[in-house]
Design a protein around this motif. Structure first.
Motif, PDB file in Angstrom:
ATOM      1  N   UNK A 258       0.858  -1.181   0.000  1.00 30.67           N
ATOM      2  CA  UNK A 258       0.000   0.000   0.000  1.00 30.67           C
ATOM      3  C   UNK A 258       0.895   1.232   0.000  1.00 30.67           C
ATOM      4  N   UNK A 259       0.749   2.067  -1.003  1.00 27.86           N
ATOM      5  CA  UNK A 259       1.504   3.314  -1.068  1.00 27.86           C
ATOM      6  C   UNK A 259       0.599   4.483  -0.688  1.00 27.86           C
ATOM      7  N   UNK A 260       1.146   5.419   0.071  1.00 28.56           N
ATOM      8  CA  UNK A 260       0.409   6.604   0.492  1.00 28.56           C
ATOM      9  C   UNK A 260       0.741   7.740  -0.472  1.00 28.56           C
ATOM     10  N   UNK A 261      -0.238   8.123  -1.295  1.00 26.28           N
ATOM     11  CA  UNK A 261      -0.055   9.205  -2.274  1.00 26.28           C
ATOM     12  C   UNK A 261      -1.252  10.142  -2.141  1.00 26.28           C
ATOM     13  N   UNK A 262      -1.116  11.232  -1.393  1.00 27.18           N
ATOM     14  CA  UNK A 262      -2.267  12.102  -1.130  1.00 27.18           C
ATOM     15  C   UNK A 262      -2.869  12.755  -2.369  1.00 27.18           C
ATOM     16  N   UNK A 263      -2.051  13.128  -3.341  1.00 24.67           N
ATOM     17  CA  UNK A 263      -2.547  13.873  -4.486  1.00 24.67           C
ATOM     18  C   UNK A 263      -3.158  12.925  -5.525  1.00 24.67           C
ATOM     19  N   UNK A 264      -4.466  13.093  -5.846  1.00 26.13           N
ATOM     20  CA  UNK A 264      -5.116  12.169  -6.784  1.00 26.13           C
ATOM     21  C   UNK A 264      -4.445  12.093  -8.153  1.00 26.13           C
ATOM     22  N   UNK A 265      -4.020  13.217  -8.688  1.00 28.75           N
ATOM     23  CA  UNK A 265      -3.396  13.199 -10.015  1.00 28.75           C
ATOM     24  C   UNK A 265      -2.083  12.431 -10.001  1.00 28.75           C
ATOM     25  N   UNK A 266      -1.366  12.483  -8.880  1.00 33.95           N
ATOM     26  CA  UNK A 266      -0.124  11.722  -8.764  1.00 33.95           C
ATOM     27  C   UNK A 266      -0.419  10.234  -8.692  1.00 33.95           C
ATOM     28  N   UNK A 267      -1.489   9.867  -8.002  1.00 37.76           N
ATOM     29  CA  UNK A 267      -1.884   8.458  -7.959  1.00 37.76           C
ATOM     30  C   UNK A 267      -2.189   7.942  -9.360  1.00 37.76           C
ATOM     31  N   UNK A 268      -2.898   8.749 -10.144  1.00 36.90           N
ATOM     32  CA  UNK A 268      -3.238   8.342 -11.502  1.00 36.90           C
ATOM     33  C   UNK A 268      -1.973   8.206 -12.352  1.00 36.90           C
ATOM     34  N   UNK A 269      -1.042   9.128 -12.186  1.00 36.60           N
ATOM     35  CA  UNK A 269       0.217   9.046 -12.933  1.00 36.60           C
ATOM     36  C   UNK A 269       0.946   7.744 -12.610  1.00 36.60           C
ATOM     37  N   UNK A 270       0.933   7.343 -11.348  1.00 40.20           N
ATOM     38  CA  UNK A 270       1.568   6.078 -10.961  1.00 40.20           C
ATOM     39  C   UNK A 270       0.849   4.887 -11.579  1.00 40.20           C
ATOM     40  N   UNK A 271      -0.469   4.973 -11.659  1.00 44.09           N
ATOM     41  CA  UNK A 271      -1.242   3.900 -12.291  1.00 44.09           C
ATOM     42  C   UNK A 271      -0.894   3.789 -13.776  1.00 44.09           C
TER      43      UNK A 271
END
Length: 559
Positions: A258-271
């Motif tokens: 589980x990675x903690x990534x507060x910013x939604x756009x950053x989460x999408x970039x990782x996806x």
């Protein structure tokens, strides 16, 4: 009517964390070579004999099946009853088991560490426990652990265990033999099984806790669950490996991160780049990008949460009066809000509602007239109610404060707060919008400083409406956070009946009546049944449950 606002920039699903945790290093992206898990799967045997070579070679290591989940926040505490923040619970419950637990698709309560259960008397339940179950450190699970896990909550305090008051449905736990316990309730308890499998239900080892103490448990979870915790950092990640000896069968996933990534756009970039395989809270502006990727699937679903305006039905301590203590003012606020416009603001998913009694909760469809999928937007009626109440010459008037958080678990919360304020302003209310940083909001306004209105997202248990019921009786503020400070004797009476009536049909009638009265009194002002959007890599066969819980035991690989 449309209100011009800044573009929607986030669909946040972030819960504020308070407790310190042990250190660790951020894991590599999912596409990088994975570190060997604590228990490495056996290498596959070659299917044909290797060619003769001058020097012998080792067979290739088996592929490590790894899944990385990115969400807005991490683990609050690895001791289950210490915290009740949902995002934290999503992670930690991969490490723990409960005595009973809900089927994440149907909501049906099933035996977990208790293989069977029986209501042997009006206030007595007998549970037969599974044999051969082991904690991650090898200690055997017995009735001593089941009793200890409950006793420490009910014999503790709310300062120790935030769920202490929710577990008051247990009067006593008795050990019958090594694998049988009886639980006595103080009164007939129709929601017994739902509560037993609710927040804080993770079973811990009595011997382990007595050896290391609860502080150690808080920093390194140790349960009987399908995954073993290896390392974590509160601010960035938690890494687990499959429990080879899990009583329910070894998970297909070898390593779960589980990675903690507060910013939604950053989460999408990782996806999109392979740094994550499952991502929560995807914003509307990112939907097209995810849908365009042939390797990804975008899953829209309704959560178990309702976005609402929590209303101060009486003033907080030290304040003489608030306008919202007047019923016509509370009603005017509800009529002033176009719930469908709020839903459109977050991409069009969601259902307008006047109640938190939403599907799939039992009894939701017994309410007549319906309160779900209803949008009674009527600004002229709102103005009439304001006039009847004598606004602006009302207690604490004329200012109406709308509190909210700049970040947290809410969907598009900043934009929704701005829109709600604009709607109230448009019909003549004098509105002050107060948006605070997440920690400031949670430690101040959220605790007991709601001046008039507070935007928040509240969840339910998909198995039973008991959480919904307890939120509106006058005792709630004494048991938990006094959000509404409401006191209506008729509501208290119906809550008591709903909490003790064992016949399901009769209880549903009471719950439906309770829902109507809560709505008529505008104890709170529900806005919409909250949606979420989750991105999932197509090589993973897994569907989120209605409550969004990130349990990966039953995830399968398609490649």
């Amino acid at each position: 009517m449309k209100h011009k606002l800044f573009p929607l920039i986030s669909l946040l699903l972030i819960f504020s964390l308070f407790l310190a945790a042990c250190g660790g290093s951020r894991p590599a992206p999912a596409t990088a070579p994975a570190a060997a898990p604590e228990t490495t799967p056996q290498a596959a045997a070659p299917t044909t004999a290797p060619a003769a070579q001058a020097e012998p070679t080792s067979p290739p290591e088996a592929k490590i099946r790894r899944v990385v989940v990115a969400q807005g926040s991490g683990v609050e505490n690895w001791d289950p009853p210490v915290g009740w923040i949902t995002a934290s619970e999503w992670i930690e419950m991969n490490v723990y088991d409960c005595l009973v637990f809900a089927d994440r698709k149907t909501g049906e309560i099933k035996g977990w560490l208790a293989e069977s259960f029986e209501n042997t008397a009006p206030t007595t339940w007998r549970l037969k426990l599974r044999k051969g179950v082991k904690f991650h450190n090898g200690y055997p699970f017995t009735a001593e652990d089941a009793k200890f896990s409950i006793d420490r909550i009910i014999n503790g305090t709310r300062e120790q265990f935030i769920v202490h008051d929710q577990w008051s449905f247990v009067k006593e736990v008795r050990i019958i033999d090594d694998y049988t316990i009886e639980i006595e309730t103080p009164y007939p308890e129709p929601a017994f099984l739902s509560k037993l499998g609710s927040t804080g239900c993770g079973v811990v080892s009595k011997k382990y806790v007595e050896e290391v103490g609860m502080d150690a448990l808080a920093n390194h979870g140790m349960g009987t669950g399908p995954f073993k915790l290896v390392e974590y950092d509160r601010e960035s990640f938690a890494r687990m490996v499959a429990n080879d000896d899990y009583w329910g069968g070894r998970p297909e996933i070898d390593e779960l991160v589980f990675r903690v990534i507060p910013e939604p756009s950053t989460r999408v970039a990782e996806l999109l780049t392979g740094g994550a395989d499952i991502v929560t809270g995807i914003s509307p502006q990112d939907w097209e990008r995810v849908e365009a990727d042939p390797n990804l699937e975008l899953n829209h679903y309704l959560t178990d949460r309702v976005y609402q305006l929590t209303v101060a039905n009486s003033p907080p301590e030290g304040v003489d009066g608030v306008a919202t203590e007047l019923l016509p003012i509370r009603a005017a606020i509800s009529y002033a809000i176009d719930r469908q416009e709020l839903i459109d603001l977050i991409g069009g998913h969601g259902v307008p509602t006047l109640t938190r009694l939403t599907p799939p909760l039992p009894c939701w469809d017994q309410v007549d007239p319906p309160l779900y999928n209803v949008n009674p937007y009527d600004p002229e009626k709102a103005k009439q109610l304001m006039q009847e109440a004598g606004y602006p010459d009302v207690p604490g008037g004329p200012l109406i404060t709308v509190h909210g958080s700049l970040e947290g678990q809410y969907i598009g919360q900043k934009e929704i707060a701005e829109t709600v304020a604009a709607m109230l302003d448009e019909i003549g209310f004098q509105v002050e919008l107060k948006l605070e940083e997440g920690t400031t909001f949670l430690e101040g306004t959220y605790r007991d400083h709601n001046e008039e209105l507070m935007l928040e997202s509240l969840g339910n248990r998909i198995t039973d409406p008991w959480i919904y019921i307890l939120n509106y009786d006058s005792q709630f503020g004494k048991r938990s956070i006094p959000r509404t400070r409401a006191s209506v004797p008729e509501i208290d009476e119906l809550a008591e009946k709903a909490n003790t009536t064992m016949d399901p049909e009769e209880r549903c009638k009471i719950v439906a009546e309770y829902a109507q009265l809560v709505a008529e009194q505008y104890i709170a002002i529900p806005l919409f049944h909250m949606p979420d959007a989750m991105g999932i890599r197509k090589t993973i066969d897994w569907t989120p449950s209605p409550d969004g819980m990130m349990l990966l035991l039953n995830a399968h690989f398609t490649d």
